[in-house]
Design a protein around this motif. Structure first.
Motif, PDB file in Angstrom:
ATOM      1  N   GLY A 227      -9.029  12.656  -4.397  1.00 14.31           N
ATOM      2  CA  GLY A 227      -8.355  13.442  -5.422  1.00 14.31           C
ATOM      3  C   GLY A 227      -6.973  13.919  -5.052  1.00 14.31           C
ATOM      4  O   GLY A 227      -6.319  14.614  -5.832  1.00 14.31           O
ATOM      5  N   ILE A 228      -6.487  13.549  -3.845  1.00 21.00           N
ATOM      6  CA  ILE A 228      -5.142  13.952  -3.444  1.00 21.00           C
ATOM      7  C   ILE A 228      -4.215  12.793  -3.760  1.00 21.00           C
ATOM      8  O   ILE A 228      -4.359  11.706  -3.195  1.00 21.00           O
ATOM      9  CB  ILE A 228      -5.094  14.311  -1.946  1.00 21.00           C
ATOM     10  N   ARG A 229      -3.268  13.025  -4.663  1.00 24.67           N
ATOM     11  CA  ARG A 229      -2.486  11.913  -5.189  1.00 24.67           C
ATOM     12  C   ARG A 229      -0.988  12.179  -5.064  1.00 24.67           C
ATOM     13  O   ARG A 229      -0.542  13.309  -4.902  1.00 24.67           O
ATOM     14  CB  ARG A 229      -2.805  11.693  -6.680  1.00 24.67           C
ATOM     15  N   TYR A 230      -0.236  11.071  -5.133  1.00 23.24           N
ATOM     16  CA  TYR A 230       1.197  11.177  -5.372  1.00 23.24           C
ATOM     17  C   TYR A 230       1.548  10.184  -6.470  1.00 23.24           C
ATOM     18  O   TYR A 230       1.143   9.017  -6.372  1.00 23.24           O
ATOM     19  CB  TYR A 230       2.048  10.883  -4.122  1.00 23.24           C
ATOM     20  N   PRO A 231       2.282  10.559  -7.503  1.00 20.98           N
ATOM     21  CA  PRO A 231       2.817  11.905  -7.708  1.00 20.98           C
ATOM     22  C   PRO A 231       1.714  12.966  -7.722  1.00 20.98           C
ATOM     23  O   PRO A 231       0.595  12.687  -8.142  1.00 20.98           O
ATOM     24  CB  PRO A 231       3.512  11.812  -9.065  1.00 20.98           C
ATOM     25  N   ILE A 232       2.064  14.150  -7.274  1.00 24.89           N
ATOM     26  CA  ILE A 232       1.096  15.225  -7.151  1.00 24.89           C
ATOM     27  C   ILE A 232       0.452  15.496  -8.507  1.00 24.89           C
ATOM     28  O   ILE A 232       1.135  15.603  -9.526  1.00 24.89           O
ATOM     29  CB  ILE A 232       1.767  16.512  -6.627  1.00 24.89           C
TER      30      ILE A 232
ATOM     31  N   GLU B  92       0.831  -1.207   0.000  1.00 21.14           N
ATOM     32  CA  GLU B  92       0.000   0.000   0.000  1.00 21.14           C
ATOM     33  C   GLU B  92       0.870   1.265   0.000  1.00 21.14           C
ATOM     34  O   GLU B  92       0.554   2.251  -0.678  1.00 21.14           O
ATOM     35  CB  GLU B  92      -0.925  -0.005   1.224  1.00 21.14           C
ATOM     36  N   LEU B  93       1.953   1.237   0.750  1.00 19.41           N
ATOM     37  CA  LEU B  93       2.860   2.394   0.749  1.00 19.41           C
ATOM     38  C   LEU B  93       3.483   2.591  -0.632  1.00 19.41           C
ATOM     39  O   LEU B  93       3.630   3.726  -1.112  1.00 19.41           O
ATOM     40  CB  LEU B  93       3.957   2.213   1.803  1.00 19.41           C
ATOM     41  N   GLN B  94       3.852   1.496  -1.278  1.00 17.31           N
ATOM     42  CA  GLN B  94       4.422   1.610  -2.615  1.00 17.31           C
ATOM     43  C   GLN B  94       3.386   2.144  -3.605  1.00 17.31           C
ATOM     44  O   GLN B  94       3.712   2.924  -4.511  1.00 17.31           O
ATOM     45  CB  GLN B  94       4.942   0.243  -3.094  1.00 17.31           C
ATOM     46  N   THR B  95       2.137   1.755  -3.429  1.00 20.94           N
ATOM     47  CA  THR B  95       1.075   2.195  -4.340  1.00 20.94           C
ATOM     48  C   THR B  95       0.795   3.682  -4.202  1.00 20.94           C
ATOM     49  O   THR B  95       0.684   4.402  -5.201  1.00 20.94           O
ATOM     50  CB  THR B  95      -0.217   1.399  -4.071  1.00 20.94           C
ATOM     51  N   TYR B  96       0.686   4.149  -2.968  1.00 24.81           N
ATOM     52  CA  TYR B  96       0.226   5.518  -2.742  1.00 24.81           C
ATOM     53  C   TYR B  96       1.348   6.532  -2.489  1.00 24.81           C
ATOM     54  O   TYR B  96       1.148   7.730  -2.684  1.00 24.81           O
ATOM     55  CB  TYR B  96      -0.763   5.549  -1.572  1.00 24.81           C
ATOM     56  N   ILE B  97       2.506   6.056  -2.045  1.00 26.22           N
ATOM     57  CA  ILE B  97       3.597   6.976  -1.707  1.00 26.22           C
ATOM     58  C   ILE B  97       4.777   6.841  -2.667  1.00 26.22           C
ATOM     59  O   ILE B  97       5.433   7.820  -3.003  1.00 26.22           O
ATOM     60  CB  ILE B  97       4.081   6.736  -0.254  1.00 26.22           C
ATOM     61  N   ARG B  98       5.062   5.635  -3.107  1.00 28.68           N
ATOM     62  CA  ARG B  98       6.173   5.368  -4.023  1.00 28.68           C
ATOM     63  C   ARG B  98       7.511   5.888  -3.495  1.00 28.68           C
ATOM     64  O   ARG B  98       8.191   6.671  -4.161  1.00 28.68           O
ATOM     65  CB  ARG B  98       5.894   5.982  -5.396  1.00 28.68           C
TER      66      ARG B  98
ATOM     67  N   GLN C 232       5.845  13.579  -0.479  1.00 34.51           N
ATOM     68  CA  GLN C 232       5.428  12.269   0.025  1.00 34.51           C
ATOM     69  C   GLN C 232       5.129  12.333   1.524  1.00 34.51           C
ATOM     70  O   GLN C 232       4.174  11.710   2.007  1.00 34.51           O
ATOM     71  CB  GLN C 232       6.527  11.246  -0.264  1.00 34.51           C
ATOM     72  N   VAL C 233       5.946  13.093   2.265  1.00 38.74           N
ATOM     73  CA  VAL C 233       5.681  13.268   3.698  1.00 38.74           C
ATOM     74  C   VAL C 233       4.353  13.990   3.899  1.00 38.74           C
ATOM     75  O   VAL C 233       3.589  13.688   4.825  1.00 38.74           O
ATOM     76  CB  VAL C 233       6.844  14.028   4.371  1.00 38.74           C
TER      77      VAL C 233
END
Length: 639
Positions: free
Chosen positions: A229-234, A10-16, A147-148
């Motif tokens: 709608g808040i994503r990373y990459p931004i 999940e961290l890799q999916t949403y934060i990378r 990411q933070v």
């Protein structure tokens, strides 16, 4: 309860994150160190520290256990409770002179460092989250600020409010491990100097810690904010019209002009030349003064003395020929007249001075009052002409032709006598130039105040009349002073010099003139003739805009073919370089043939189109015939 592999996925999916999230566990006495864990002292034969082993875990993917026997950093040892803090810690000595000015301040910094009780734990265990075989107390993620931010948003998904973290700029291993475990709350971590030096943390990196018990809540927060709608990459806002480099937009404008969606104004063409770019064609204008008056039925004297009729005549000339530049220009005698010289008018040629105020008595210089631009002789009328031209707002570049200090001085003294002064009384020339230069500053200020472009014509600074050394000794210092005076006021200055000028091109550029207008070479020997436009392009290399130099004497009588040939000579010499305005070698005669002026403009419009200029290879430039030469000879160009 979420498992470590799911949490990592999940961290890799949403934060990378760029490096592995690190699982961290503090081992109490009696807890076994996993067999797979590396031990720095045993396996690396080196001692290590908290930030170092965390970095190895996140970059190498190793599981590492760090005990007191593996540890070298006294700050990290005390923070994790592997030893009791010493009096060096408690007294502030370890901070003094590095992080704090005094021991007292150092004591406060040491007291702010969260620590485990001595002996509470005996080992630090770290591993990449997805490969860990133990249940972590917390997870540490090194990341960039964006990411933070996403992790912070996830931590507040259910709770709202703000996340509280504290920063000391040192011992961040305490904040990563001790503070997170003590508060049982996620922490934003500002990596300290040691982490950056020994843990290899990069300038762009921060860290974020998550108590393992809250990992599921954080993952849910990542999913929820992502869905919101808040994503990373931004996510970047892309629905805008870009502001591209001006020259990119110029290409678009050319296409629009070709399709009739827009058009270039005369001023656009001139501005492009000054920007060292290209519009649709080379900007063009003949240097016109009294011709505008005679074209309107005025005598030369009427044009030069009747401001109202002169303005009307110039605007009528503009409407007839549509040049890209319009000048406020009557004659080159008005400034000397303001100093007391007498002007002679003719029915055929431009006004001249027939009584030089200093011709007989140069001591009279001390008694001559400085002309007032707003009161003296014809100067106020010329300012009215400038203001009227600006007010008329033609879609052209507009400029005023004033006379420069050297020519005013020459006309006051008498050119022949002043040439003798260069040998007999050079100090007098400097005294006179001081007066005329100071006047030109005042006069130029008044002209520039109207909003019109500024030009100082110096016909008598020609190397046909004075030597290059004369120019450098008696003229250039005052030209440079004048140009710098107006440059400080953000006013560019143009100059025109008659006759031969190529030996002083570099001098003119060093004086700072933004634009140089020049004549044809006037050397009598055709074998020495130089195409001055071609030479200027070679010397200037874009450092100044060139104006010139179709033979002005042809405007009284020539053939259409001869005019076209001279226009094409100029275009071949300079048009590919930009920084070029096609014009005449000097003011065209008052009695010029209106049809010849039309031939000049038509040829410029036809052959000055940049699409035509650039559709062929650069032509071999053939120098113009010397004035008066039949053109049958093939003169050599002097280099």
């Amino acid at each position: 309860m979420i498992d470590v592999k799911t949490a990592d996925r999940e961290l890799q999916t949403y934060i990378r994150p760029q490096t592995f999230p690190v699982a961290i566990r503090m081992l109490k006495p009696g807890e076994a160190i996993p067999d797979r864990a590396k031990r720095p002292a045993r396996d690396f034969k080196k001692l290590s520290m908290n930030c170092q082993v965390i970095d190895m875990a996140r970059r190498y993917g190793w599981m590492i256990a760090l005990t007191r026997e593996d540890h070298i950093c006294s700050l990290g040892i005390a923070a994790l409770g592997f030893e009791k803090p010493t009096h060096l810690h408690n007294s502030g000595t370890l901070c003094e002179g590095m992080y704090t000015e005094t021991k007292e301040a150092g004591q406060r910094s040491e007291a702010a460092v969260d620590q485990f009780a001595p002996g509470e734990y005996y080992a630090l265990l770290v591993a990449p989250l997805d490969r860990t075989t133990f249940e972590p107390h917390l997870v540490c993620i090194y990341a960039n600020p964006a990411q933070v931010m996403r992790l912070t948003q996830a931590a507040l998904w259910k709770r709202g409010g703000k996340l509280a973290s504290a920063f000391g700029g040192r011992v961040d291993c305490s904040e990563i491990i001790v503070t997170t475990m003590r508060t049982d709350r996620p922490q934003v971590i500002l990596p300290c100097s040691g982490d950056r030096i020994f843990g290899q943390t990069q300038d762009h990196e921060m860290a974020f810690t998550i108590p393992w018990a809250q990992m599921e809540e954080i993952v849910e927060g990542l999913r929820g904010t992502h869905a919101g709608g808040i994503r990373y990459p931004i996510t970047q806002f892309m629905e805008y019209e870009a502001k591209l480099p001006p020259r990119y937009m110029e290409a678009n404008r050319l296409w629009d002009a070709e399709k009739g969606r827009s058009e270039f104004t005369p001023r656009d063409r001139v501005v492009a030349a000054y920007k060292r770019s290209f519009a649709d064609r080379v900007p063009v204008y003949p240097i016109v003064a009294s011709f505008a008056g005679t074209l309107d039925g005025l005598s030369i004297e009427e044009y030069c003395t009747n401001t109202t009729r002169a303005i009307t005549a110039m605007m009528n000339y503009y409407e007839r020929y549509q040049p890209d530049v319009v000048l406020a220009y009557n004659d080159l005698a008005k400034e000397a007249e303001a100093f007391g010289c007498r002007v002679k008018y003719s029915d055929y040629v431009v006004p001249s001075i027939d009584a030089h105020v200093l011709a007989e008595d140069k001591s009279a210089l001390a008694r001559i009052p400085m002309p007032d631009p707003y009161k003296t002789a014809r100067l106020p009328g010329f300012l009215d002409q400038c203001e009227a031209l600006v007010k008329a707002k033609p879609p052209t570049a507009i400029g005023a032709v004033a006379v420069g200090p050297w020519t005013i001085a020459m006309l006051m003294r008498n050119p022949e006598v002043m040439l003798l002064d260069t040998f007999e009384d050079p100090q007098f020339i400097h005294d006179l130039m001081r007066v005329t230069t100071d006047f030109c500053k005042t006069w130029g200020d008044a002209i520039a105040k109207t909003g019109i472009g500024l030009s100082f014509s110096e016909p008598t600074a020609s190397i046909s009349l004075i030597s290059p050394d004369n120019y450098r000794d008696f003229v250039a210092p005052y030209h440079k002073e004048l140009v710098e005076y107006f440059k400080a006021k953000k006013v560019g200055v143009t100059t025109h010099i008659c006759g031969t000028t190529y030996p002083i091109y570099e001098d003119l550029i060093q004086c700072g003139f933004t634009t140089v207008s020049f004549d044809l070479d006037q050397q009598a020997d055709p074998t020495l003739y130089v195409d001055q436009l071609e030479r200027f392009v070679e010397v200037a290399r874009g450092r100044a805009v060139a104006i010139g130099n179709v033979d002005a004497t042809k405007f009284e009588k020539t053939t259409k073919d001869a005019m076209v040939a001279d226009v094409r000579r100029c275009l071949d010499a300079a048009a590919r370089q930009s920084a070029f305005i096609l014009s005449t070698s000097c003011e065209i005669p008052p009695k010029s043939d209106p049809e010849v002026v039309r031939w000049f403009m038509d040829a410029a419009h036809e052959y000055g189109r940049y699409d035509r200029i650039f559709e062929t290879a650069p032509p071999a430039v053939t120098p113009a015939a010397a004035p008066g030469d039949s053109g049958d000879a093939k003169p050599k160009r002097k280099r």
